[in-house]
Design a protein around this motif. Sequence first.
Motif, PDB file in Angstrom:
ATOM      1  N   ASP A  46       1.626  78.146 -16.649  1.00  0.00           N
ATOM      2  CA  ASP A  46       1.570  78.731 -15.311  1.00  0.00           C
ATOM      3  C   ASP A  46       2.921  78.606 -14.607  1.00  0.00           C
ATOM      4  OD1 ASP A  46      -1.045  79.644 -15.355  1.00  0.00           O
ATOM      5  OD2 ASP A  46      -1.881  77.838 -14.447  1.00  0.00           O
TER       6      ASP A  46
ATOM      7  N   TRP B  57       0.970  87.741 -28.131  1.00  0.00           N
ATOM      8  CA  TRP B  57       1.955  87.814 -27.046  1.00  0.00           C
ATOM      9  C   TRP B  57       2.667  89.159 -27.053  1.00  0.00           C
ATOM     10  CZ3 TRP B  57       7.313  84.943 -27.305  1.00  0.00           C
ATOM     11  CH2 TRP B  57       8.085  85.330 -26.198  1.00  0.00           C
TER      12      TRP B  57
ATOM     13  N   ASP C  21      -1.735  74.354 -19.902  1.00  0.00           N
ATOM     14  CA  ASP C  21      -2.034  75.448 -18.988  1.00  0.00           C
ATOM     15  C   ASP C  21      -1.127  75.417 -17.767  1.00  0.00           C
ATOM     16  OD1 ASP C  21      -3.978  76.419 -20.631  1.00  0.00           O
ATOM     17  OD2 ASP C  21      -5.672  75.771 -19.411  1.00  0.00           O
TER      18      ASP C  21
ATOM     19  N   ARG D 141       2.247  83.615 -21.347  1.00  0.00           N
ATOM     20  CA  ARG D 141       1.293  82.656 -20.775  1.00  0.00           C
ATOM     21  C   ARG D 141      -0.136  83.032 -21.161  1.00  0.00           C
ATOM     22  NH1 ARG D 141       0.476  83.800 -14.800  1.00  0.00           N
ATOM     23  NH2 ARG D 141      -0.419  85.610 -15.863  1.00  0.00           N
ATOM     24  N   ASP D 142      -0.479  84.299 -20.994  1.00  0.00           N
ATOM     25  CA  ASP D 142      -1.849  84.729 -21.257  1.00  0.00           C
ATOM     26  C   ASP D 142      -2.228  84.568 -22.725  1.00  0.00           C
ATOM     27  OD1 ASP D 142      -1.934  85.376 -18.586  1.00  0.00           O
ATOM     28  OD2 ASP D 142      -1.667  87.533 -18.901  1.00  0.00           O
TER      29      ASP D 142
ATOM     30  N   ARG E 267      -2.533  80.782 -23.667  1.00  0.00           N
ATOM     31  CA  ARG E 267      -3.757  80.175 -23.135  1.00  0.00           C
ATOM     32  C   ARG E 267      -4.988  80.662 -23.900  1.00  0.00           C
ATOM     33  NH1 ARG E 267      -3.395  79.990 -16.576  1.00  0.00           N
ATOM     34  NH2 ARG E 267      -5.110  78.539 -16.884  1.00  0.00           N
ATOM     35  N   ALA E 268      -4.997  81.925 -24.215  1.00  0.00           N
ATOM     36  CA  ALA E 268      -6.144  82.476 -24.942  1.00  0.00           C
ATOM     37  C   ALA E 268      -6.219  81.933 -26.362  1.00  0.00           C
ATOM     38  CB  ALA E 268      -6.065  84.003 -24.969  1.00  0.00           C
TER      39      ALA E 268
ATOM     40  N   SER F 209       0.365  91.968 -26.057  1.00  0.00           N
ATOM     41  CA  SER F 209       0.114  91.910 -24.616  1.00  0.00           C
ATOM     42  C   SER F 209       1.338  92.368 -23.826  1.00  0.00           C
ATOM     43  CB  SER F 209      -0.279  90.485 -24.218  1.00  0.00           C
ATOM     44  OG  SER F 209      -0.488  90.384 -22.821  1.00  0.00           O
TER      45      SER F 209
END
Length: 209
Positions: A153, A9, A149, A202-203, A206-207, A12
Amino acid sequence: MDAEVFRAWIVSAAGAIEANRDHLTQLDAAIGDADHGINLSRGFTAVLGALDSAPKTPGAILTLTGNTLISKVGGASGPLYGTAFRRAGQALGGAADVDLPALSAALEAALAGVKQLGAAREGDKTMVDALAAATRAFSKAIAEGASPDDALDSLAAAASAGATATISMQALKGRASYLGPRSVGHEDPGAASTALILAALRDAARAGR
């Protein structure tokens, strides 16, 4: 979500801030000091270096992130973002794995810290507008049994919508408040960067699932 997810996180988020550095600075040029993107980019670059010390838990990663931002970022951004990450890290404690309700509680703690330090409320045209909308939507999604998810979102979408909503607001806090009605029509840079950071969360989450 373990430490690697939280590390991802922050990595990113640092990438998103760097990619949007000029845009954030342009937003700040309209209603602030024209340094928001530059300062945050410098801070997150320092955070990436600090992460080489390999903290072992999600809470430790967020606390280290907060401490580094406070020490490396000038102006209001360092204390506000640093406090947000530190409060979130403290809320997570020493847990090795974090579920969605614990993450939600950590984000609520981050919001409380920002509101306390900056004395800002929703509608004041600050990062609180993005962070409060995001935490509220995330908590609601979890309470309603949304999938991970979908909950993530909801978090990111609400942060983005909260940032966009600041365009029509008149600033009541910070340097932008000096402009009075002239602050209307510009997106708050702090809300914009908050939305980027939460989209990165979020990304990464989820990953990492």
